[in-house]
Scaffold this active site. Structure first.
Site, PDB file in Angstrom:
ATOM      1  N   ASP A 150       9.885  65.173 -12.186  1.00  0.00           N
ATOM      2  CA  ASP A 150      10.639  65.897 -13.228  1.00  0.00           C
ATOM      3  C   ASP A 150      10.025  65.564 -14.595  1.00  0.00           C
ATOM      4  O   ASP A 150      10.721  65.204 -15.532  1.00  0.00           O
ATOM      5  CB  ASP A 150      12.110  65.462 -13.169  1.00  0.00           C
ATOM      6  CG  ASP A 150      13.025  66.391 -13.975  1.00  0.00           C
ATOM      7  OD1 ASP A 150      12.576  67.456 -14.429  1.00  0.00           O
ATOM      8  OD2 ASP A 150      14.210  66.021 -14.161  1.00  0.00           O
TER       9      ASP A 150
ATOM     10  N   GLU B  24      16.737  48.037 -16.800  1.00  0.00           N
ATOM     11  CA  GLU B  24      16.158  47.335 -17.946  1.00  0.00           C
ATOM     12  C   GLU B  24      16.289  48.200 -19.202  1.00  0.00           C
ATOM     13  O   GLU B  24      16.046  49.403 -19.159  1.00  0.00           O
ATOM     14  CB  GLU B  24      14.679  47.096 -17.606  1.00  0.00           C
ATOM     15  CG  GLU B  24      13.813  46.560 -18.687  1.00  0.00           C
ATOM     16  CD  GLU B  24      12.333  46.556 -18.277  1.00  0.00           C
ATOM     17  OE1 GLU B  24      11.542  45.979 -19.038  1.00  0.00           O
ATOM     18  OE2 GLU B  24      11.961  47.114 -17.225  1.00  0.00           O
ATOM     19  N   TRP B  25      16.652  47.586 -20.318  1.00  0.00           N
ATOM     20  CA  TRP B  25      16.650  48.292 -21.608  1.00  0.00           C
ATOM     21  C   TRP B  25      15.232  48.281 -22.172  1.00  0.00           C
ATOM     22  O   TRP B  25      14.559  47.254 -22.151  1.00  0.00           O
ATOM     23  CB  TRP B  25      17.589  47.614 -22.612  1.00  0.00           C
ATOM     24  CG  TRP B  25      17.492  48.257 -23.966  1.00  0.00           C
ATOM     25  CD1 TRP B  25      16.686  47.884 -25.004  1.00  0.00           C
ATOM     26  CD2 TRP B  25      18.193  49.425 -24.398  1.00  0.00           C
ATOM     27  NE1 TRP B  25      16.843  48.752 -26.059  1.00  0.00           N
ATOM     28  CE2 TRP B  25      17.764  49.707 -25.720  1.00  0.00           C
ATOM     29  CE3 TRP B  25      19.132  50.270 -23.802  1.00  0.00           C
ATOM     30  CZ2 TRP B  25      18.238  50.791 -26.445  1.00  0.00           C
ATOM     31  CZ3 TRP B  25      19.616  51.351 -24.526  1.00  0.00           C
ATOM     32  CH2 TRP B  25      19.174  51.602 -25.830  1.00  0.00           C
ATOM     33  N   LEU B  26      14.783  49.436 -22.646  1.00  0.00           N
ATOM     34  CA  LEU B  26      13.468  49.515 -23.294  1.00  0.00           C
ATOM     35  C   LEU B  26      13.659  50.036 -24.711  1.00  0.00           C
ATOM     36  O   LEU B  26      14.377  51.025 -24.904  1.00  0.00           O
ATOM     37  CB  LEU B  26      12.549  50.466 -22.521  1.00  0.00           C
ATOM     38  CG  LEU B  26      12.183  50.047 -21.087  1.00  0.00           C
ATOM     39  CD1 LEU B  26      11.424  51.167 -20.388  1.00  0.00           C
ATOM     40  CD2 LEU B  26      11.359  48.765 -21.089  1.00  0.00           C
TER      41      LEU B  26
END
Ligand code: ADP
Length: 287
Positions: free
Chosen positions: A194, A92-94
């Site tokens: 991380d 998904e692009w955020l």
């Protein structure tokens, strides 16, 4: 390659997708990153050599576990694979922005919620993954002490030895772990693995997001420790985390122990002064 990736996205999302535009996105450490769009839907794509596909598979499965926990926002993974000699992962692009007032306390609360997701199989994960691009083994292990000693510290020391690293007190440290972890009996917690500041962001709507995980079930303190390693998160984050899920006493000592893993890994990735930094941390722990 681009057509194959678009077809994979179409199959996974159930809606035809053809790439009309792609633009590269900076800021990554390891991979080439792009935004791809059909003019309507947008996705975030990372590319590497085909040999790195296992790294993307593990990233996608880690994102999926965190996504399924419904606790903290992560990009929903869509697909991964290889095409024409490249490995890819699509998610998904955020729309991300910097900072955002109120986001850091919500980040603390959401991370505390994610850390309450536990595993009946103990410490480890369903597969090995990577930290940076160093292999990170995750065999299921009942005892946190055994897991951290064997699959985190000893593993990194072994790799560092092959690289010519010199850690004169490493065996002494490994022998001291029962003392350093005495009285500490953490539940296996779903961790990001991380969590430095480069992997924490805020959407333009002000929602906190975590990215690029090295997921496993471990002591939740590993994530808190790493947020303090390369510049601390804002204090709102710690206040909210502690209000939701207070840290156990002794965290301050364990923080150094847990961050040692990342510093030895940095020696393995980048060499240089991380060796002396690790040795100073070992001396501090054995004082
Ligand atoms: P790498 O694996 O190469 O380190 P990252 O996953 O850290 O790459 O991504 C590089 C940069 O791309 C991030 O710092 C962030 O700004 C941006 N980014 C990461 N994930 C997304 C996403 N899902 N949507 C939009 N931008 C993203």
């Amino acid at each position: 390659m681009w057509t194959a990736i678009a077809q994979h996205i179409s199959a996974k999302t159930g809606t035809a997708f053809a790439i009309q535009d792609r633009r590269s996105v900076g800021g990554g450490c390891i991979n080439q990153a792009y935004q791809i769009t059909d003019g309507d839907r947008r996705f975030f794509l990372k590319l590497n050599q085909a040999s790195q596909v296992a790294m993307f598979e593990a990233e996608a499965l880690g994102l999926q576990d965190m996504y399924d926990s419904q606790t903290i926002r992560v990009p929903k993974p869509i697909c991964w694979g290889t095409a024409d000699g490249s490995a890819y992962i699509v998610m998904e692009w955020l729309d991300l922005s910097r900072g955002g007032s109120g986001a850091w306390d919500r980040m603390g609360t959401a991370l505390a919620a994610m850390h309450q997701v536990t595993s009946e199989q103990g410490f480890g994960w369903r597969q090995n993954n990577t930290i940076g691009d160093t292999p990170q083994p995750n065999p299921w292990t009942d005892s946190w002490l055994d897991f951290y000693r064997e699959h985190r510290l000893r593993h990194q020391f072994r790799l560092a030895g092959r690289r010519g690293g010199h850690f004169p007190r490493q065996h002494e440290l490994l022998m001291a772990l029962p003392d350093l972890l005495a009285g500490h009996d953490p539940a296996p917690a779903l961790v990001h693995g991380d969590l430095w500041s480069g992997n924490a962001a805020v959407t333009q709507d002000g929602e906190p997001v975590i990215l690029d995980p090295a997921t496993y079930f471990g002591d939740r303190e590993v994530d808190l420790a790493m947020t303090e390693l390369f510049g601390r998160f804002p204090s709102d984050f710690y206040q909210a985390y502690n209000a939701a899920y207070p840290l156990d006493s002794g965290y301050a000592t364990r923080k150094t122990l847990y961050n040692l893993y990342h510093i030895i890994n940095h020696f393995n990735l980048f060499g240089g002064s991380y060796e002396s930094q690790a040795n100073r941390m070992i001396d501090q722990l054995l004082r």
